[in-house]
Design a protein around this motif. Structure first.
Motif, PDB file in Angstrom:
ATOM      1  N   THR A   1      -6.079  -5.728  -9.079  1.00 24.99           N
ATOM      2  CA  THR A   1      -5.867  -6.777  -8.081  1.00 24.99           C
ATOM      3  C   THR A   1      -4.415  -6.907  -7.658  1.00 24.99           C
ATOM      4  O   THR A   1      -4.105  -7.018  -6.460  1.00 24.99           O
ATOM      5  CB  THR A   1      -6.341  -8.130  -8.652  1.00 24.99           C
ATOM      6  OG1 THR A   1      -5.908  -8.256 -10.014  1.00 24.99           O
ATOM      7  CG2 THR A   1      -7.849  -8.249  -8.599  1.00 24.99           C
ATOM      8  N   TYR A   2      -3.485  -6.904  -8.627  1.00 24.42           N
ATOM      9  CA  TYR A   2      -2.111  -7.286  -8.308  1.00 24.42           C
ATOM     10  C   TYR A   2      -1.390  -6.309  -7.392  1.00 24.42           C
ATOM     11  O   TYR A   2      -0.395  -6.663  -6.749  1.00 24.42           O
ATOM     12  CB  TYR A   2      -1.288  -7.494  -9.585  1.00 24.42           C
ATOM     13  CG  TYR A   2      -1.204  -6.298 -10.499  1.00 24.42           C
ATOM     14  CD1 TYR A   2      -0.249  -5.314 -10.313  1.00 24.42           C
ATOM     15  CD2 TYR A   2      -2.080  -6.171 -11.575  1.00 24.42           C
ATOM     16  CE1 TYR A   2      -0.172  -4.217 -11.159  1.00 24.42           C
ATOM     17  CE2 TYR A   2      -2.001  -5.094 -12.426  1.00 24.42           C
ATOM     18  CZ  TYR A   2      -1.052  -4.114 -12.223  1.00 24.42           C
ATOM     19  OH  TYR A   2      -0.989  -3.036 -13.065  1.00 24.42           O
ATOM     20  N   TYR A   3      -1.887  -5.068  -7.287  1.00 30.59           N
ATOM     21  CA  TYR A   3      -1.228  -4.114  -6.394  1.00 30.59           C
ATOM     22  C   TYR A   3      -1.298  -4.561  -4.939  1.00 30.59           C
ATOM     23  O   TYR A   3      -0.382  -4.293  -4.147  1.00 30.59           O
ATOM     24  CB  TYR A   3      -1.840  -2.723  -6.550  1.00 30.59           C
ATOM     25  CG  TYR A   3      -1.415  -2.015  -7.810  1.00 30.59           C
ATOM     26  CD1 TYR A   3      -0.097  -1.609  -8.001  1.00 30.59           C
ATOM     27  CD2 TYR A   3      -2.328  -1.750  -8.820  1.00 30.59           C
ATOM     28  CE1 TYR A   3       0.296  -0.964  -9.162  1.00 30.59           C
ATOM     29  CE2 TYR A   3      -1.943  -1.111  -9.986  1.00 30.59           C
ATOM     30  CZ  TYR A   3      -0.635  -0.716 -10.158  1.00 30.59           C
ATOM     31  OH  TYR A   3      -0.241  -0.087 -11.306  1.00 30.59           O
ATOM     32  N   ILE A   4      -2.376  -5.247  -4.584  1.00 25.27           N
ATOM     33  CA  ILE A   4      -2.475  -5.752  -3.214  1.00 25.27           C
ATOM     34  C   ILE A   4      -1.383  -6.790  -2.965  1.00 25.27           C
ATOM     35  O   ILE A   4      -0.749  -6.810  -1.900  1.00 25.27           O
ATOM     36  CB  ILE A   4      -3.862  -6.360  -2.953  1.00 25.27           C
ATOM     37  CG1 ILE A   4      -4.939  -5.254  -2.972  1.00 25.27           C
ATOM     38  CG2 ILE A   4      -3.888  -7.083  -1.606  1.00 25.27           C
ATOM     39  CD1 ILE A   4      -4.801  -4.243  -1.850  1.00 25.27           C
ATOM     40  N   GLY A   5      -1.133  -7.638  -3.958  1.00 27.85           N
ATOM     41  CA  GLY A   5      -0.069  -8.613  -3.819  1.00 27.85           C
ATOM     42  C   GLY A   5       1.287  -7.953  -3.634  1.00 27.85           C
ATOM     43  O   GLY A   5       2.087  -8.368  -2.783  1.00 27.85           O
ATOM     44  N   GLN A   6       1.546  -6.921  -4.420  1.00 32.52           N
ATOM     45  CA  GLN A   6       2.812  -6.213  -4.313  1.00 32.52           C
ATOM     46  C   GLN A   6       2.959  -5.545  -2.952  1.00 32.52           C
ATOM     47  O   GLN A   6       4.054  -5.520  -2.363  1.00 32.52           O
ATOM     48  CB  GLN A   6       2.926  -5.180  -5.440  1.00 32.52           C
ATOM     49  CG  GLN A   6       3.025  -5.799  -6.830  1.00 32.52           C
ATOM     50  CD  GLN A   6       2.969  -4.772  -7.949  1.00 32.52           C
ATOM     51  OE1 GLN A   6       2.887  -3.578  -7.703  1.00 32.52           O
ATOM     52  NE2 GLN A   6       3.001  -5.238  -9.184  1.00 32.52           N
ATOM     53  N   MET A   7       1.862  -4.990  -2.438  1.00 31.33           N
ATOM     54  CA  MET A   7       1.915  -4.335  -1.135  1.00 31.33           C
ATOM     55  C   MET A   7       2.102  -5.354  -0.005  1.00 31.33           C
ATOM     56  O   MET A   7       2.817  -5.089   0.963  1.00 31.33           O
ATOM     57  CB  MET A   7       0.643  -3.519  -0.912  1.00 31.33           C
ATOM     58  CG  MET A   7       0.496  -2.339  -1.859  1.00 31.33           C
ATOM     59  SD  MET A   7      -1.000  -1.357  -1.565  1.00 31.33           S
ATOM     60  CE  MET A   7      -0.538  -0.475  -0.061  1.00 31.33           C
ATOM     61  N   MET A   8       1.491  -6.501  -0.137  1.00 34.78           N
ATOM     62  CA  MET A   8       1.641  -7.530   0.893  1.00 34.78           C
ATOM     63  C   MET A   8       3.082  -8.031   0.973  1.00 34.78           C
ATOM     64  O   MET A   8       3.534  -8.496   2.023  1.00 34.78           O
ATOM     65  CB  MET A   8       0.696  -8.697   0.599  1.00 34.78           C
ATOM     66  CG  MET A   8      -0.780  -8.356   0.789  1.00 34.78           C
ATOM     67  SD  MET A   8      -1.242  -8.092   2.515  1.00 34.78           S
ATOM     68  CE  MET A   8      -1.235  -9.782   3.120  1.00 34.78           C
ATOM     69  N   ALA A   9       3.802  -7.927  -0.148  1.00 36.75           N
ATOM     70  CA  ALA A   9       5.197  -8.385  -0.176  1.00 36.75           C
ATOM     71  C   ALA A   9       6.167  -7.333   0.341  1.00 36.75           C
ATOM     72  O   ALA A   9       7.356  -7.612   0.499  1.00 36.75           O
ATOM     73  CB  ALA A   9       5.579  -8.776  -1.604  1.00 36.75           C
ATOM     74  N   ASP A  10       5.668  -6.137   0.618  1.00 33.73           N
ATOM     75  CA  ASP A  10       6.501  -5.029   1.094  1.00 33.73           C
ATOM     76  C   ASP A  10       6.175  -4.787   2.573  1.00 33.73           C
ATOM     77  O   ASP A  10       5.057  -4.366   2.898  1.00 33.73           O
ATOM     78  CB  ASP A  10       6.202  -3.778   0.268  1.00 33.73           C
ATOM     79  CG  ASP A  10       7.075  -2.590   0.647  1.00 33.73           C
ATOM     80  OD1 ASP A  10       7.588  -2.544   1.781  1.00 33.73           O
ATOM     81  OD2 ASP A  10       7.232  -1.685  -0.195  1.00 33.73           O
ATOM     82  N   PRO A  11       7.122  -5.019   3.475  1.00 35.85           N
ATOM     83  CA  PRO A  11       6.839  -4.867   4.913  1.00 35.85           C
ATOM     84  C   PRO A  11       6.284  -3.498   5.282  1.00 35.85           C
ATOM     85  O   PRO A  11       5.456  -3.390   6.198  1.00 35.85           O
ATOM     86  CB  PRO A  11       8.204  -5.105   5.571  1.00 35.85           C
ATOM     87  CG  PRO A  11       8.943  -5.975   4.600  1.00 35.85           C
ATOM     88  CD  PRO A  11       8.499  -5.502   3.241  1.00 35.85           C
TER      89      PRO A  11
END
Length: 335
Positions: free
Chosen positions: A216-226
Motif C-alpha cells: 500500500t505505502y508505495y502509492i503514497g510515496q509515488m503520490m508525493a513525488d511529482p
C-alpha cells in the motif's frame, strides 16, 4: 562522537563502540531516510542520538559474528520473515514492557517478547482505472484465474514481500494448492517479474499490464513525488482477501539485540516508536498503518478505504517461508 563517525564505525563493523549515555545504535533494513523524521523527533524530545547503519543483507549473520562485541542496540526490519530470522539466530533478548504491551496488539508482537511490530502494511492489488472494472478482482485466488492472462505485473517471486504472501497462501490452502496458485499467476503474467512495486504501477500506467501486486505505502510515496504521481493516479487500490478470510498484512518491526550496549535508551526508543507521536509520523510520512489503536491514518491512506486484515498469525506465516520459497523456485516463477 559525531553522527557521521558513529555511523561509519557501525558500517565498518570492525570495532566495538563504547556505550554512551545518550546514544542508540541501530542496524536497519529500512533506508535511513525513510525513518529520519521519527529519529529527529525522538532526539529532539529526549536528547538521545540515534545512529543508523543500513544493513540490506546478512543482518543475522553479522550479529552472530559480532557476538557480545556488537555495537547494535536494536534492529529495525521490514517484514515478519526478517524479524523471525534475527530472533531464530539467537541474537535478540526479550523486553518486558507495559508500554509495549499496551500499545501493540498481541497478534503484532512476539509471544516471548523478542520482536514488536511498529507499523503494518497490506499486500494489495494495483488496478488500472481505465481497464479494470470495480469488483473485477476481489481475492488473491482470483490472480490465478485465466481471465487475467497477459494482464498481471509483479516483482520477483523471491522478494520477501511475495514470499510472505505465498506463505500466507500455504497457511490458508496448503502447499499443493499454493503451488497450483503460483503456476496460475505465472501463466497470467504480462512480462517476466522485474523491478520494485513502484515499477509495477508505472507498467500499468504505460499499458503493459492491467493489475499488479504491491504494498500500500508505495502509492503514497509515488503520490508525493511529482514525477511519479501521474502513474500513481492511473491506478486504484484494491484490498483483495483470501476466500473466507481477510487481506494479507505484514509488519515493520523492532527487536532488542542481545549485546545492546545502550539497553535502557534502546527500550525507551522502542516504547517511543509505539506512542502517539511516532505512530502519527509513520502514518503521515511513510503512509503505513499505525499499530496503536486510536492513531489516525494519513488523509491519503484513509481515502483508500477500510479493509479487514487477515487474522492468520504472522508467526505461523513466517514459519512457512522456507516452504514458500521452495515452491516459488520449483515453478520457476521468475523464469
Amino acid at each position: 562522537m559525531t553522527f557521521r563517525l558513529s555511523l561509519a564505525a557501525l558500517a565498518l563493523g570492525t570495532v566495538a563502540m563504547p556505550a554512551l549515555a545518550d546514544e542508540i545504535n541501530i542496524y536497519s533494513h529500512r533506508q535511513p531516510e525513510l525513518i529520519q523524521p521519527i529519529i529527529d523527533a525522538f532526539t529532539a524530545e529526549t536528547g538521545i542520538t540515534v545512529n543508523i547503519a543500513f544493513v540490506d543483507k546478512g543482518m543475522s549473520e553479522r550479529l552472530v559474528a559480532e557476538g557480545d562485541r556488537s555495537p547494535a542496540d536494536l534492529v529495525l526490519t521490514v517484514d515478519i520473515a526478517r524479524l523471525t530470522q534475527v530472533v531464530d539466530a539467537g541474537v535478540t533478548q526479550p523486553v518486558e514492557s507495559e508500554v509495549l504491551a499496551a500499545n501493540i496488539p498481541a497478534e503484532l508482537r512476539d509471544e516471548a517478547n523478542h520482536w514488536f511490530g511498529v507499523t503494518t502494511r497490506a499486500r494489495i492489488v494495483y488496478a488500472s482505472k481505465d481497464r479494470v472494472a470495480e469488483g473485477e478482482v476481489t481475492t488473491y485466488e482470483d490472480l490465478a484465474d485465466p481471465k487475467w492472462k497477459d494482464r498481471i505485473c509483479i516483482r520477483s517471486g523471491t522478494n520477501d514481500y511475495n514470499v510472505a504472501l505465498t506463505a500466507a497462501v500455504i497457511a490458508h490452502h496448503g502447499e499443493e494448492a499454493a503451488k497450483t496458485w503460483l503456476e496460475g499467476v505465472k501463466a497470467n503474467l504480462a512480462r517476466k517479474p522485474d523491478g520494485g512495486d513502484r515499477d509495477q504501477v508505472k507498467a500499468i500506467a504505460a499499458g503493459e499490464c492491467d493489475i499488479a501486486v504491491g504494498n500500500t505505502y508505495y502509492i503514497g510515496q509515488m503520490m508525493a513525488d511529482p514525477e511519479q504521481r501521474p502513474a500513481a493516479e492511473a491506478v486504484n487500490i484494491v484490498f483483495p482477501t483470501f476466500t473466507d478470510a481477510g487481506t494479507h498484512v505484514n509488519v515493520s518491526g523492532v527487536a532488542l539485540t542481545k549485546a545492546a550496549p545502550n539497553k535502557d535508551n534502546a527500550i525507551k526508543f522502542m516504547e517511543w516508536l509505539t506512542g502517539d507521536a511516532a505512530q502519527k509520523i509513520y502514518a503521515e510520512t511513510n503512509y503505513e498503518f499505525p499499530v496503536k489503536a486510536g492513531v489516525e491514518k494519513s488523509e491519503l491512506v484513509a481515502s483508500w478505504g477500510e479493509f479487514t486484515a487477515d487474522t492468520k498469525p504472522l508467526t505461523e506465516v513466517a514459519k512457512l517461508r522456507p516452504a514458500a520459497l521452495k515452491l516459488i523456485e520449483e515453478v520457476n516463477f521468475d523464469g
